[in-house]
Design an enzyme around this catalytic site. Structure first.
Site, PDB file in Angstrom:
ATOM      1  CD  GLU A 134       0.078   4.006   3.382  1.00 14.54           C
ATOM      2  OE1 GLU A 134       0.315   5.261   3.299  1.00 14.54           O
ATOM      3  OE2 GLU A 134      -0.331   3.463   2.769  1.00 14.54           O
ATOM      4  CB  CYS A 187      -7.259   7.636  -3.591  1.00 16.97           C
ATOM      5  SG  CYS A 187      -8.146   6.029  -3.385  1.00 16.97           S
ATOM      6  CG  HIS A 188      -4.791   5.153   1.329  1.00 17.08           C
ATOM      7  ND1 HIS A 188      -4.295   4.310   0.344  1.00 17.08           N
ATOM      8  CD2 HIS A 188      -3.728   4.998   2.130  1.00 17.08           C
ATOM      9  CE1 HIS A 188      -2.955   3.975   0.258  1.00 17.08           C
ATOM     10  NE2 HIS A 188      -2.623   4.248   1.558  1.00 17.08           N
ATOM     11  CE1 TYR A 212     -10.309  14.169  -1.888  1.00 12.15           C
ATOM     12  CE2 TYR A 212      -9.884  15.340   0.217  1.00 12.15           C
ATOM     13  CZ  TYR A 212     -10.494  14.064  -0.603  1.00 12.15           C
ATOM     14  OH  TYR A 212     -10.801  13.004   0.160  1.00 12.15           O
ATOM     15  CG  ASN A 262      -7.828   4.971  -7.388  1.00  9.94           C
ATOM     16  OD1 ASN A 262      -7.409   4.613  -8.394  1.00  9.94           O
ATOM     17  ND2 ASN A 262      -7.036   4.964  -6.262  1.00  9.94           N
TER      18      ASN A 262
END
Lengths: 153, 203
Positions: free
Chosen positions: B194, B167-168, B136, B159
């Site tokens: 991912e 944003c993850h 952040y 978002n």
């Protein structure tokens, strides 16, 4: 007040608008009138001030498109009329004669009868869609029905 | 013929005919401001919406289609229409991403649902590559306010383009998972997809 998402309107009234147009301008021209109706509505939509009677508003646009269309057709040469055909009689169904008779009604009676029965409109709603008094709406439906009964007898 | 039977016949209407789709004609006339559809995905059903500028909204539906469309009507334009074909490129890239065949989205984005600092945070987030993570504080700094980590968290929570603007990939500096706009369980699924499954195990 922001009007609701346009798709909500289309979902709620699209089918009745289409049925009304098939009954007034005929099956072969209904799709064009349908598209013209909804594009006109879409064009005016963001600036619409009064969103309380959206159904009445869109039925009125559909009615005006149908009238425009029928007037243009009345001026068209005969060959073109033959090509367009009368109102789509409904395949093998028994009431095809009825819809041919509806198509033969004077325009105001035809629109009023279609609104009343095909879209289940009240006389007040017919008056709104056609831009007439409620009394005139009642009379148009009455005269239309009377004529249909005579023709179908 | 009785009066009732006669009127009943009229009520039945002139047969059933398919109602035409007006969305392509509306687009051609420049009257389709927001085209949307819904698509299934491994993280639940998504609403996706485009404007003529690009992708404007990705939303975890969770049954709230009407509320999501209301918000688009109020914040973008009431000219909102279902137009699945307009969303084909978006759907294709999402499918490829979830199938593990795409690491970067090549879609035009319409940023209008994010303003100011929030938009800068999201744009910094959009630059974090597949498989990487950030914090952040780091995206706050990239947006020009190094000490605004909490405000950055709020911007990420709001978002308008989750998954596509990743944003993850933003975690707490201490290693905690942090929050997520669609619920933290979805954040775990996306990070695992991912190859970052391990970070989701840390506390």
């Amino acid at each position: 007040m922001v009007p609701p998402p346009f798709q909500i309107l289309l979902d709620a009234h699209g089918r009745d608008v289409h049925r009304f147009l098939v009954a007034t301008v005929g099956r072969s021209d209904a799709d064009d009138c349908f598209q013209e109706t909804w594009l006109a509505a879409l064009r005016a939509y963001p600036r619409l001030r009064d969103t309380r009677n959206l159904r009445g508003w869109v039925m009125r646009i559909a009615h005006n498109k149908a009238i425009d269309h029928l007037r243009a057709r009345a001026r068209a040469p005969v060959a073109e009329l033959v090509e367009v055909g009368v109102v789509g009689p409904v395949g093998a169904r028994d009431d095809s004669g009825l819809w041919a008779q509806v198509a033969a009604l004077p325009v105001k009676q035809r629109a009023a009868v279609a609104l009343r029965f095909v879209t289940d409109a009240s006389y007040a709603e017919i008056a709104t869609a056609m831009g007439t008094s409620e009394e005139a709406a009642r009379r148009n439906v009455f005269e239309g029905l009377k004529r249909l009964r005579q023709e179908m007898a | 013929m009785t009066m009732d039977g006669f009127e009943e016949q009229l009520r039945t209407g002139p047969g059933d005919h398919a109602v035409p789709d007006i969305s392509e004609a509306a687009a051609a006339a420049g009257l389709l401001d927001v085209a949307f559809t819904t698509v299934p995905s491994p993280v639940g059903e998504l609403l996706i919406a485009v404007t003529p500028r690009g992708l404007v909204r990705v939303s975890y539906l969770d049954g709230a289609l009407d509320a999501t469309l209301d918000a688009l009507a109020a914040r973008v334009s009431p000219r909102v229409l279902a137009a699945p074909r307009r969303l084909d490129p978006v759907r294709r890239e999402l499918d490829e991403y979830f199938a593990g065949a795409r690491r970067r989205f090549d879609l035009a984005l319409d940023w209008r649902l994010a303003q100011g600092f929030g938009r800068r945070v999201l744009q910094a987030t959009a630059a974090i590559p597949f498989g990487a993570v950030s914090s952040y504080g780091a995206v706050a700094a990239a947006a020009g306010s190094p000490r605004a980590a909490r405000a950055a968290g709020n911007a990420l929570g709001a978002n308008p383009l989750p998954i596509v603007v990743p944003c993850h990939r933003i975690l707490h500096a201490g290693g905690g998972l942090g929050g997520y706009t669609g619920g933290v369980e979805r954040k775990r699924v996306l990070l695992a997809l991912e190859g970052r499954g391990a970070v989701t195990q840390r506390r």
